[in-house]
Write an enzyme that holds these catalytic residues in place. Structure first.
Site, PDB file in Angstrom:
ATOM      1  N   GLY A  90       0.809  -1.218   0.000  1.00  0.00           N
ATOM      2  CA  GLY A  90       0.000   0.000   0.000  1.00  0.00           C
ATOM      3  C   GLY A  90       0.833   1.255   0.000  1.00  0.00           C
ATOM      4  O   GLY A  90       2.060   1.228   0.044  1.00  0.00           O
ATOM      5  N   ASP A  91       0.158   2.388  -0.027  1.00  0.00           N
ATOM      6  CA  ASP A  91       0.811   3.683  -0.118  1.00  0.00           C
ATOM      7  C   ASP A  91       0.788   4.365   1.257  1.00  0.00           C
ATOM      8  O   ASP A  91       1.105   3.739   2.260  1.00  0.00           O
ATOM      9  CB  ASP A  91       0.136   4.539  -1.197  1.00  0.00           C
ATOM     10  N   ILE A  92       0.396   5.618   1.304  1.00  0.00           N
ATOM     11  CA  ILE A  92       0.455   6.366   2.565  1.00  0.00           C
ATOM     12  C   ILE A  92      -0.873   6.255   3.326  1.00  0.00           C
ATOM     13  O   ILE A  92      -1.943   6.220   2.727  1.00  0.00           O
ATOM     14  CB  ILE A  92       0.813   7.847   2.318  1.00  0.00           C
ATOM     15  N   THR A  93      -0.757   6.153   4.632  1.00  0.00           N
ATOM     16  CA  THR A  93      -1.924   6.028   5.505  1.00  0.00           C
ATOM     17  C   THR A  93      -1.699   6.875   6.752  1.00  0.00           C
ATOM     18  O   THR A  93      -0.570   7.034   7.203  1.00  0.00           O
ATOM     19  CB  THR A  93      -2.143   4.551   5.919  1.00  0.00           C
ATOM     20  N   TYR A  94      -2.796   7.368   7.291  1.00  0.00           N
ATOM     21  CA  TYR A  94      -2.764   8.116   8.560  1.00  0.00           C
ATOM     22  C   TYR A  94      -3.406   7.275   9.657  1.00  0.00           C
ATOM     23  O   TYR A  94      -4.403   6.586   9.443  1.00  0.00           O
ATOM     24  CB  TYR A  94      -3.539   9.427   8.412  1.00  0.00           C
ATOM     25  N   GLY A 173      -2.434  -4.430   8.964  1.00  0.00           N
ATOM     26  CA  GLY A 173      -3.849  -4.767   8.953  1.00  0.00           C
ATOM     27  C   GLY A 173      -4.749  -3.657   8.479  1.00  0.00           C
ATOM     28  O   GLY A 173      -4.613  -3.162   7.357  1.00  0.00           O
ATOM     29  N   CYS A 191      -3.763   6.870   0.609  1.00  0.00           N
ATOM     30  CA  CYS A 191      -3.484   5.654  -0.166  1.00  0.00           C
ATOM     31  C   CYS A 191      -3.044   5.976  -1.595  1.00  0.00           C
ATOM     32  O   CYS A 191      -3.098   5.122  -2.482  1.00  0.00           O
ATOM     33  CB  CYS A 191      -4.683   4.715  -0.172  1.00  0.00           C
TER      34      CYS A 191
END
EC number: 2.3.1.181
Length: 238
Positions: A90-94, A173, A191
């Site tokens: 995946g990409d970027i997540t907060y 997760g 994302c």
């Protein structure tokens, strides 16, 4: 096949500390599997499920684009947030307060060896949980996670997902927005998907606060049902 899953609620915990704890549990399972193979042993491999809430943090997956973080380090500090490059997909997540983060650390040999099925069941767990609140969560083709109003100009994401698997052992997760401060999502392209909004359960229900413990209970129930697992609640924390 061991379908017992040890459930721990870590409460409010630093991202890096939790990541290190995940890595420890992950390595223990992988080492057991290697031992079983090399020595033709038949040692039972454990499964874990961690619930946690993190302080404000942004994480970038191994295939992610750094350009999807829209602020510099100084701005992150001003917002009280940290940043990590990590080893999930995946990409970027907060992650932040008001968000339920779940880390299943499972030996999929105890369940099924199909990573796509694994992700779809995690999504289904969230979809069934949202349905109990009258919210219709759906999948978006080619985009992992759970969304609302896909196919309309109002499509918005309520749950992000990103996992790592090695030797059929999972880590990382999902992150379900329950009472999340959506302003923090403005500092990134979630994302890596442009022109898609983000939402939170309390916003969808028009309430100031949703009982986060109640949501966790519903997630546990649907996880146990979908994975045909026996959840064993642990009192100890990392």
């Amino acid at each position: 096949m061991n379908k017992k899953v040890h459930l721990q609620d870590l409460g409010f915990k630093d991202y890096k500390e939790t990541w290190d704890y995940q890595e420890t549990l992950f390595k223990e399972i992988v080492d057991l599997k290697i031992k079983n193979r090399r020595e033709e042993a038949n040692l039972e491999t454990p499964n874990h499920f961690l619930f946690v809430e993190h302080p404000h943090v942004y994480t970038l997956g191994k295939s992610g684009d750094m350009g999807n973080l829209l602020v510099d380090e100084q701005k992150l500090q001003e917002k009280g947030a940290t940043f990590y490059k990590i080893n999930r997909g995946g990409d970027i997540t907060y992650h932040g307060p008001g968000q339920i983060v779940g880390y299943p650390i499972l030996d999929l040999d105890n369940f099924f060896t199909d990573i796509h099925k694994y992700l779809r069941l995690l999504e289904e767990m969230v979809i069934l949980t949202l349905a109990e609140y009258g919210v219709k969560g759906v999948r978006s083709e080619g985009e992992t996670g759970v969304w609302l109003d896909v196919g309309t100009p109002f499509a918005r994401k309520i749950c992000a997902m990103g996992v790592r698997a090695s030797r059929w052992v999972t880590m990382h997760g999902f992150a379900l927005n329950v009472n999340a401060d959506l302003g923090y999502f403005d500092l990134m392209i979630p994302c890596g998907i442009k022109d898609k909004a983000v939402t939170s359960l309390n916003v969808e229900l028009g309430k100031a606060v949703i009982d986060i413990e109640e949501v966790k209970q519903k997630l546990q129930y649907h996880f146990a049902t979908l994975f045909q697992a026996e959840l064993i609640k642990e009192k100890t924390e990392a």
